[in-house]
Design a protein around this motif. Structure first.
Motif, PDB file in Angstrom:
ATOM      1  N   GLU A  94      39.763  26.501  37.289  1.00  0.00           N
ATOM      2  CA  GLU A  94      40.468  26.558  38.864  1.00  0.00           C
ATOM      3  C   GLU A  94      40.489  28.240  39.009  1.00  0.00           C
ATOM      4  O   GLU A  94      41.014  28.715  38.498  1.00  0.00           O
ATOM      5  CB  GLU A  94      41.917  26.265  38.882  1.00  0.00           C
ATOM      6  N   VAL A  95      39.618  28.784  40.134  1.00  0.00           N
ATOM      7  CA  VAL A  95      39.348  30.020  40.701  1.00  0.00           C
ATOM      8  C   VAL A  95      39.734  30.220  42.080  1.00  0.00           C
ATOM      9  O   VAL A  95      39.641  29.401  42.537  1.00  0.00           O
ATOM     10  CB  VAL A  95      37.814  30.276  40.708  1.00  0.00           C
ATOM     11  N   ARG A  96      41.097  31.250  42.184  1.00  0.00           N
ATOM     12  CA  ARG A  96      42.449  31.686  42.460  1.00  0.00           C
ATOM     13  C   ARG A  96      41.456  33.116  43.506  1.00  0.00           C
ATOM     14  O   ARG A  96      40.830  33.594  42.575  1.00  0.00           O
ATOM     15  CB  ARG A  96      43.389  31.279  42.774  1.00  0.00           C
ATOM     16  N   ILE A  97      42.722  33.141  44.515  1.00  0.00           N
ATOM     17  CA  ILE A  97      41.512  34.180  45.112  1.00  0.00           C
ATOM     18  C   ILE A  97      42.495  35.138  44.090  1.00  0.00           C
ATOM     19  O   ILE A  97      41.739  37.167  44.436  1.00  0.00           O
ATOM     20  CB  ILE A  97      42.663  34.446  46.455  1.00  0.00           C
ATOM     21  N   ASP A  98      43.086  35.526  43.239  1.00  0.00           N
ATOM     22  CA  ASP A  98      43.799  36.733  42.159  1.00  0.00           C
ATOM     23  C   ASP A  98      43.515  36.373  41.037  1.00  0.00           C
ATOM     24  O   ASP A  98      44.473  37.430  40.242  1.00  0.00           O
ATOM     25  CB  ASP A  98      44.950  36.366  43.068  1.00  0.00           C
ATOM     26  N   GLN A  99      43.938  34.985  40.183  1.00  0.00           N
ATOM     27  CA  GLN A  99      43.495  34.765  38.739  1.00  0.00           C
ATOM     28  C   GLN A  99      42.827  33.503  39.012  1.00  0.00           C
ATOM     29  O   GLN A  99      42.387  32.577  39.402  1.00  0.00           O
ATOM     30  CB  GLN A  99      44.966  34.660  38.200  1.00  0.00           C
ATOM     31  N   VAL A 100      41.691  33.173  37.621  1.00  0.00           N
ATOM     32  CA  VAL A 100      41.662  31.866  36.928  1.00  0.00           C
ATOM     33  C   VAL A 100      42.907  31.681  36.348  1.00  0.00           C
ATOM     34  O   VAL A 100      43.189  32.311  34.946  1.00  0.00           O
ATOM     35  CB  VAL A 100      40.165  32.592  36.026  1.00  0.00           C
ATOM     36  N   GLU A 101      42.339  30.127  36.038  1.00  0.00           N
ATOM     37  CA  GLU A 101      43.112  29.631  35.157  1.00  0.00           C
ATOM     38  C   GLU A 101      42.279  28.595  34.487  1.00  0.00           C
ATOM     39  O   GLU A 101      41.090  27.857  35.315  1.00  0.00           O
ATOM     40  CB  GLU A 101      44.592  28.234  35.900  1.00  0.00           C
TER      41      GLU A 101
END
Length: 395
Positions: A94-101
């Motif tokens: 999951e690509v978020r605005i401030d991190q990737v998981e």
């Protein structure tokens, strides 16, 4: 031999039965072989053969009756069949605005391992490098065969090639993320999808919306991601762009300018920026601090969130009128907001929704919590295996 047994033994029908059995086990968990026989309406010997074939593919394993939590039936104990998460896995990101998981997910939806990294450089190439690096680390430690990578992105994704056409909060336009990752991860089947579509799929298959055919998933974070299930199937549209509800207009030309270039979009009125303004927090406040503020025992919380609640309800009225869903699942930060202002949200929704569809809808919180999008990315990859286990795994 009966006609039914003959048909069940033919190659095409056998592969179909393998797929049906595997889907039951993947979504429902361990099951007695006798229960599988009843569900599939096949003979015991046919089911035993199918279980054996899935076992040889490393997808399931059998346990001695009495060693599982599955309730025993009457008569002779039946072996318990369970998905084997250590045999075959998929990767989900999951690509978020401030991190990737990134997570390694076994059959049955078991998260075996996960890694998070801060996203300090949102340049597409740098993001692809970061993702590929984390994926390589998880691949190196994977206990079984890994069949693909699903990546959920907060943007408009073309479904046939994984191009991110527009991700305003990442400031991406026409980014070939699928091709970038395939180049960095040779031999890995990469699928890129919208984060809202991933959340909708996961909650529909594994979460609060399981068993419901018409569902809308709305996730509020920096922006608003959404996904739509109609008659049990994801609504994707001609190019994969359907369901971009974050950019419906709820405030009109007088509203705030959205990162998409328009004014008064739903995400400008209920997203993270709107929440921080309402609570009097700074623009760079962390998500954790924002969630803590939403849980703080303050008497003015509902009043501060009044405008956000109104716009949330007004947008939901549009969703109700257009899609006539039975469930609307509110995820992300909306999962924290809704319980605190549910009355105002429902009043605004009912004021704008037509009576007939409004009578049928329920607003619910996600059962999978913040993992909905990540697990949905995994399920996207699993679909190929579930449709044809033999073809997908080369059995």
């Amino acid at each position: 031999m009966s006609t039914r047994e003959t048909l069940a033994g033919s190659p095409d029908v056998r592969r179909t039965n393998l797929a049906v059995m595997l889907r039951h086990l993947h979504l429902d968990g361990p099951m007695r072989r006798a229960d599988l026989t009843e569900r599939l309406r096949l003979t015991r010997s046919t089911v035993a053969g199918l279980v054996g074939e899935l076992g040889r593919l490393g997808l399931v394993e059998q346990a001695v009756a009495g060693t599982s939590t599955v309730p025993a039936g009457r008569g002779r104990p039946s072996p318990v069949v369970r998905p084997c998460p250590l045999g075959t896995q998929v990767l989900a990101a999951e690509v978020r605005i401030d991190q990737v998981e990134v997570a390694l997910v076994g059959l049955g939806g078991t998260v075996l391992r996960r890694e998070s990294r801060l996203l300090t450089d949102r340049d597409p190439q740098a993001t692809a490098d970061l993702l590929a690096g984390v994926v390589r680390g998880l691949l190196a430690d994977a206990p079984g065969r890994v069949v693909g990578l699903g990546v959920a992105v907060p943007g408009v994704v073309r479904h046939d090639d994984g191009d991110v056409r527009f991700a305003p909060n990442l400031r991406w336009r026409d980014v070939g993320l699928g091709a970038m990752l395939a180049e960095r991860l040779p031999g890995t089947d990469v699928q890129v999808l919208n984060d809202g579509d991933a959340g909708a799929l996961a909650e529909h298959l594994r979460g609060v919306a399981r068993g419901w055919g018409d569902v809308v998933f709305v996730e509020g974070e920096v922006g608003v991601g959404s996904g739509v299930i109609i008659d049990g199937r994801p609504l994707v549209g001609a190019g994969g762009y359907a369901g971009e509800l974050g950019h419906i207009a709820v405030a009109g030309p007088a509203g705030r300018r959205c990162r998409c270039g328009s004014y008064g979009c739903w995400e400008t009125e209920i997203g993270r920026d709107a929440l921080t303004r309402a609570l009097g927090l700074g623009p760079d406040v962390s998500r954790r601090t924002l969630v803590a503020a939403l849980h703080a025992p303050r008497t003015d919380l509902a009043a501060r969130l009044d405008k956000v609640a109104y716009h949330l309800g007004a947008g939901l009225a549009v969703v109700v009128n257009v899609f006539n869903p039975r469930l609307i699942v509110l995820g992300g930060l909306l999962r924290e907001v809704y319980p605190r202002v549910s009355g105002e949200v429902r009043r605004a929704m009912l004021a704008g929704a037509l009576t007939a569809p409004a009578e049928q809808v329920r607003l619910v919180l996600p059962e999978l919590g913040d993992d909905a999008v990540l697990l949905g990315a995994a399920e996207t990859v699993w679909q190929r295996v579930l449709l044809d286990p033999v073809g997908a795994l080369g059995g």
